[in-house]
Motif scaffolding. Structure first.
Motif, PDB file in Angstrom:
ATOM      1  N   TYR A  73      48.261 -12.704  -8.910  1.00  0.00           N
ATOM      2  CA  TYR A  73      48.451 -14.371  -8.941  1.00  0.00           C
ATOM      3  C   TYR A  73      46.970 -14.838  -9.562  1.00  0.00           C
ATOM      4  N   PRO A  74      47.122 -15.412 -10.527  1.00  0.00           N
ATOM      5  CA  PRO A  74      48.349 -15.566 -11.338  1.00  0.00           C
ATOM      6  C   PRO A  74      48.720 -14.315 -12.276  1.00  0.00           C
ATOM      7  N   SER A  86      59.519 -21.868 -31.513  1.00  0.00           N
ATOM      8  CA  SER A  86      58.730 -22.116 -32.582  1.00  0.00           C
ATOM      9  C   SER A  86      57.745 -23.093 -32.289  1.00  0.00           C
ATOM     10  N   THR A  87      58.039 -24.010 -31.537  1.00  0.00           N
ATOM     11  CA  THR A  87      57.125 -25.312 -31.212  1.00  0.00           C
ATOM     12  C   THR A  87      56.551 -25.140 -29.792  1.00  0.00           C
ATOM     13  N   ALA A  88      56.552 -23.941 -29.098  1.00  0.00           N
ATOM     14  CA  ALA A  88      56.128 -23.880 -27.846  1.00  0.00           C
ATOM     15  C   ALA A  88      54.522 -23.536 -27.748  1.00  0.00           C
ATOM     16  N   LEU A  89      53.987 -23.830 -26.781  1.00  0.00           N
ATOM     17  CA  LEU A  89      52.348 -23.726 -26.725  1.00  0.00           C
ATOM     18  C   LEU A  89      52.113 -22.378 -26.979  1.00  0.00           C
ATOM     19  N   PRO A  90      51.238 -22.024 -27.874  1.00  0.00           N
ATOM     20  CA  PRO A  90      50.800 -20.483 -28.148  1.00  0.00           C
ATOM     21  C   PRO A  90      50.290 -19.683 -27.208  1.00  0.00           C
ATOM     22  N   CYS A  91      49.295 -20.425 -26.393  1.00  0.00           N
ATOM     23  CA  CYS A  91      48.739 -19.762 -25.371  1.00  0.00           C
ATOM     24  C   CYS A  91      48.880 -20.482 -24.121  1.00  0.00           C
ATOM     25  N   SER A  92      48.995 -19.457 -22.860  1.00  0.00           N
ATOM     26  CA  SER A  92      49.191 -20.172 -21.690  1.00  0.00           C
ATOM     27  C   SER A  92      48.087 -21.178 -21.311  1.00  0.00           C
ATOM     28  N   ASN A  93      48.678 -22.366 -20.704  1.00  0.00           N
ATOM     29  CA  ASN A  93      47.565 -23.539 -20.270  1.00  0.00           C
ATOM     30  C   ASN A  93      47.806 -23.589 -18.527  1.00  0.00           C
ATOM     31  N   ARG A  94      48.764 -22.539 -17.943  1.00  0.00           N
ATOM     32  CA  ARG A  94      48.813 -22.609 -16.426  1.00  0.00           C
ATOM     33  C   ARG A  94      49.749 -23.662 -16.275  1.00  0.00           C
ATOM     34  N   LYS A  95      50.480 -24.400 -16.967  1.00  0.00           N
ATOM     35  CA  LYS A  95      51.329 -25.651 -16.763  1.00  0.00           C
ATOM     36  C   LYS A  95      52.834 -25.459 -17.544  1.00  0.00           C
ATOM     37  N   ALA A  96      52.583 -25.053 -18.605  1.00  0.00           N
ATOM     38  CA  ALA A  96      53.766 -25.096 -19.679  1.00  0.00           C
ATOM     39  C   ALA A  96      54.359 -23.586 -19.549  1.00  0.00           C
ATOM     40  N   GLU A 104      44.913 -18.902 -20.683  1.00  0.00           N
ATOM     41  CA  GLU A 104      44.672 -18.362 -22.010  1.00  0.00           C
ATOM     42  C   GLU A 104      43.987 -19.440 -22.982  1.00  0.00           C
ATOM     43  N   THR A 105      43.717 -20.705 -22.493  1.00  0.00           N
ATOM     44  CA  THR A 105      43.560 -21.658 -23.630  1.00  0.00           C
ATOM     45  C   THR A 105      41.738 -21.283 -24.063  1.00  0.00           C
ATOM     46  N   ARG A 106      41.442 -21.870 -25.357  1.00  0.00           N
ATOM     47  CA  ARG A 106      40.472 -21.740 -25.621  1.00  0.00           C
ATOM     48  C   ARG A 106      39.305 -22.506 -25.159  1.00  0.00           C
ATOM     49  N   ALA A 107      38.350 -21.463 -24.818  1.00  0.00           N
ATOM     50  CA  ALA A 107      37.042 -22.084 -23.876  1.00  0.00           C
ATOM     51  C   ALA A 107      36.103 -22.551 -24.913  1.00  0.00           C
ATOM     52  N   ASN A 108      35.202 -23.338 -24.412  1.00  0.00           N
ATOM     53  CA  ASN A 108      34.225 -24.149 -25.252  1.00  0.00           C
ATOM     54  C   ASN A 108      32.529 -23.883 -24.744  1.00  0.00           C
ATOM     55  N   PRO A 109      32.009 -22.961 -25.438  1.00  0.00           N
ATOM     56  CA  PRO A 109      32.336 -22.349 -26.357  1.00  0.00           C
ATOM     57  C   PRO A 109      33.229 -21.032 -26.189  1.00  0.00           C
ATOM     58  N   PRO A 110      33.939 -20.419 -26.944  1.00  0.00           N
ATOM     59  CA  PRO A 110      34.970 -19.360 -26.776  1.00  0.00           C
ATOM     60  C   PRO A 110      34.233 -18.270 -25.685  1.00  0.00           C
ATOM     61  N   SER A 111      33.042 -18.014 -26.045  1.00  0.00           N
ATOM     62  CA  SER A 111      32.374 -16.977 -25.304  1.00  0.00           C
ATOM     63  C   SER A 111      32.487 -17.020 -23.767  1.00  0.00           C
ATOM     64  N   LYS A 112      32.706 -18.084 -23.314  1.00  0.00           N
ATOM     65  CA  LYS A 112      32.875 -18.395 -21.951  1.00  0.00           C
ATOM     66  C   LYS A 112      34.052 -17.924 -21.315  1.00  0.00           C
ATOM     67  N   ALA A 113      35.036 -17.255 -22.034  1.00  0.00           N
ATOM     68  CA  ALA A 113      36.384 -16.769 -21.656  1.00  0.00           C
ATOM     69  C   ALA A 113      35.986 -15.353 -21.589  1.00  0.00           C
ATOM     70  N   TYR A 114      34.893 -14.889 -21.635  1.00  0.00           N
ATOM     71  CA  TYR A 114      34.463 -13.348 -21.722  1.00  0.00           C
ATOM     72  C   TYR A 114      33.315 -13.119 -20.875  1.00  0.00           C
TER      73      TYR A 114
END
Length: 228
Positions: A73-74, A86-96, A104-114
């Motif tokens: 979980y999740p 074809s119009t769906a959200l490409p990466c999960s935002n835990r809502k849609a 799996e939304t893009r972090a700012n900066p991207p390095s924060k997701a790793y």
């Protein structure tokens, strides 16, 4: 007396068969590793003994048993909205999505997701080979349709995620979903495929793993890859 004993033995044998039967649940897959490295000099082996992962999807938790994240979980499998994939959200935002999956939304900066509790970001170069790994999840047997795994790579450098419609214009590989290690555990058989990194300027790009289980039932995993 003989008939009674025979009946008792039959009941015991029947119960033993049912108690030893373990049903295989129909589960849904995800990208377990974005940059899988086979052991040097070894054959193509997607098991943990056959190599190691050096790059992961966004916020991919470390220390979990292979193929187990559908029970977490999740959970890890994000299923896009089936109304119009074809119009769906490409990466999960835990809502849609039909199944929301993990963030799996893009972090700012991207390095924060790793890093830390998460796996490292993939670092590669143009012309390098990237190998992606995923669990079979009971969908790689002979009688299953072999829907290809699509690999999409954005052309937008150091930028926010592009739409699914735009990603579909940037397909760089179609991989064999059933390219799996042999084995009897159909749920957790490791599978994977490899492709060459296309020409891109140096920077960080969105890479999407996308696979269709049934008609208009799409699952995706998103990762940032740094091209040096």
């Amino acid at each position: 007396m003989v008939l009674k004993s025979s009946f008792t033995m039959l009941v015991i044998a029947t119960l033993a068969v049912f108690s030893s039967y373990t049903p295989q649940a129909e589960a849904h897959s995800w990208a377990d590793c974005i940059d899988w490295k086979f052991n040097k000099g070894g054959k193509q082996d997607w098991s943990d003994k056959g190599g190691k992962c050096t790059g992961y999807a966004r916020r991919f938790p470390l220390g979990k048993e292979f193929g187990s994240l559908d029970s977490a979980y999740p959970n890890r499998h994000y299923q896009q909205d089936r109304q119009d994939p074809s119009t769906a959200l490409p990466c999960s935002n835990r809502k849609a999505g039909a199944t929301v999956g993990s963030d799996e939304t893009r972090a700012n900066p991207p390095s924060k997701a790793y890093g830390g509790q998460y796996g490292r970001m993939t670092v590669t170069s143009v012309g390098d080979t990237l190998c992606v790994r995923w669990p079979a999840k009971n969908h790689a047997q002979l009688f299953h349709p072999n829907h290809k795994v699509q690999i999409h790579l954005s052309k937008s450098r150091n930028a926010k995620d592009i739409s699914q419609r735009e990603l579909l214009k940037n397909t760089i590989a179609n991989l064999n979903y059933k390219n799996c290690n042999p084995g009897s555990n159909e749920d957790r058989r490791p599978c994977g495929g490899c492709f060459k990194v296309p020409v891109r300027a140096k920077g960080i790009y969105l890479l999407q793993w996308r696979w269709m289980l049934n008609q208009d039932e799409w699952y995706t995993s998103c990762a940032d890859i740094e091209i040096k």
